[in-house]
Design a protein around this motif. Structure first.
Motif, PDB file in Angstrom:
ATOM      1  N   MET A   1       0.900  -1.078  -0.041  1.00 17.45           N
ATOM      2  CA  MET A   1       0.128   0.142   0.043  1.00 17.45           C
ATOM      3  C   MET A   1       0.913   1.357  -0.087  1.00 17.45           C
ATOM      4  O   MET A   1       0.836   2.164  -0.565  1.00 17.45           O
TER       5      MET A   1
ATOM      6  N   ASN B   1       2.087   1.826  -3.297  1.00 15.62           N
ATOM      7  CA  ASN B   1       0.867   2.347  -4.197  1.00 15.62           C
ATOM      8  C   ASN B   1       0.635   3.729  -3.961  1.00 15.62           C
ATOM      9  O   ASN B   1       0.572   4.614  -5.173  1.00 15.62           O
ATOM     10  N   LEU B   2       0.890   4.241  -2.660  1.00 12.49           N
ATOM     11  CA  LEU B   2       0.674   5.579  -2.729  1.00 12.49           C
ATOM     12  C   LEU B   2       1.841   6.488  -3.058  1.00 12.49           C
ATOM     13  O   LEU B   2       1.364   7.704  -3.433  1.00 12.49           O
TER      14      LEU B   2
ATOM     15  N   ASP C   1       3.029   6.082  -5.877  1.00  9.78           N
ATOM     16  CA  ASP C   1       2.784   6.138  -7.255  1.00  9.78           C
ATOM     17  C   ASP C   1       2.133   7.110  -7.711  1.00  9.78           C
ATOM     18  O   ASP C   1       0.856   7.232  -7.442  1.00  9.78           O
TER      19      ASP C   1
ATOM     20  N   LYS D   1       0.260   7.806 -10.057  1.00 13.76           N
ATOM     21  CA  LYS D   1      -1.008   7.484 -10.874  1.00 13.76           C
ATOM     22  C   LYS D   1      -1.912   6.914  -9.893  1.00 13.76           C
ATOM     23  O   LYS D   1      -3.161   6.523 -10.406  1.00 13.76           O
ATOM     24  N   HIS D   2      -1.611   6.462  -8.722  1.00  9.60           N
ATOM     25  CA  HIS D   2      -2.678   5.945  -7.732  1.00  9.60           C
ATOM     26  C   HIS D   2      -3.779   6.770  -7.480  1.00  9.60           C
ATOM     27  O   HIS D   2      -3.424   7.969  -7.164  1.00  9.60           O
TER      28      HIS D   2
ATOM     29  N   ASP E   1      -6.068  -0.725   0.990  1.00 15.34           N
ATOM     30  CA  ASP E   1      -4.837  -1.598   1.140  1.00 15.34           C
ATOM     31  C   ASP E   1      -5.253  -2.899   0.676  1.00 15.34           C
ATOM     32  O   ASP E   1      -6.367  -3.524   1.139  1.00 15.34           O
TER      33      ASP E   1
ATOM     34  N   ASP F   1     -11.579   0.009  -4.708  1.00 20.09           N
ATOM     35  CA  ASP F   1     -11.018   0.700  -5.886  1.00 20.09           C
ATOM     36  C   ASP F   1     -11.523   2.157  -5.647  1.00 20.09           C
ATOM     37  O   ASP F   1     -12.157   2.482  -4.568  1.00 20.09           O
TER      38      ASP F   1
END
Length: 235
Positions: free
Chosen positions: A163, A166-167, A169, A171-172, A215, A222
């Motif tokens: 997670m 992801n954060l 990134d 693009k997230h 997460d 989503d």
């Protein structure tokens, strides 16, 4: 080998670059045939990833156990003051050390006065399996803070390492989605800790709930699922 291939511990990785940087899950070992050469091997199972210019390589796996790697950002808690520095809990097996001079503009006469329990956003400057990690709160090249330093107020959310990646990134969807609802601040550590701050306590609670819900180790929601969750939180 593509950047999306699975690797397993002990498997050789074709990581070569004149400015090679290895992230989590990879180790550099001397070649048994030629001592002047080295091989890169995986130290954990996961998906092999590399940057666009192939200078940085790492293994992407979903885990809550953090293993420090140089240049990674972390959120830590000061646990002890030691002479000219501090010991910091970053969620790893060993405490990390943070020199009091490893801050922008710090001198022996003018340095931060952190207390036990203070939160810091730092960069891993040294990581070795036989030594305790070392931290710094500035950019090594510019010597500017670049957002690193003491974190005041706010709240720390614990989540999976996946997670956190992801954060980080751009693009997230999550942080832009939340930022469109209300102003917020965040500091994302690669060690499974995310510091968040907003004007109202209910907004901080909402951010924490959304991070936990998105997460992969939690609900894995989503963008539509997070929007629906925000409606129930009334923020």
């Amino acid at each position: 080998m593509s950047s999306s291939e699975h690797v397993f511990p002990g498997e050789h990785v074709p990581a070569k670059h004149h400015n090679l940087r290895l992230g989590p899950g990879l180790l550099q070992q001397a070649s048994h045939i030629d001592s002047s050469e080295s091989n890169v091997v995986a130290s954990k199972a996961g998906v092999l990833q590399h940057s666009a210019n192939r200078s940085k390589w790492w293994v992407d796996s979903n885990s809550r156990r953090y293993v420090p790697a140089p240049q990674e950002s972390v959120v830590g808690v000061v646990t002890q003051r030691l002479g000219e520095g501090y010991r910091v809990d970053i969620g790893e097996a060993h405490q990390a050390s943070l020199d009091a001079l490893a801050f922008e503009g710090a001198t022996k006469r003018n340095k931060p006065n952190l207390k036990v329990g203070s939160l810091v956003y730092a960069r891993v400057s040294l990581a070795h399996k036989d030594m305790e990690p070392e931290l710094e709160c500035f950019d090594a090249q510019s010597r500017k803070s670049e957002g690193f330093g003491e974190l005041k107020g706010g709240f720390v959310v614990r989540c999976s390492l996946k997670m956190c990646r992801n954060l980080l990134d751009s693009k997230h969807f999550l942080l832009p989605l939340l930022g469109g609802k209300f102003p917020l601040e965040s500091a994302i550590g690669m060690n499974g800790r995310v510091w968040i701050s907003a004007k109202e306590p209910r907004q901080i609670i909402a951010i924490a709930r959304c991070i936990e819900a998105a997460d992969p180790d939690g609900g894995g929601l989503d963008a539509d699922g997070v929007r629906a969750l925000l409606e129930t939180l009334e923020v």
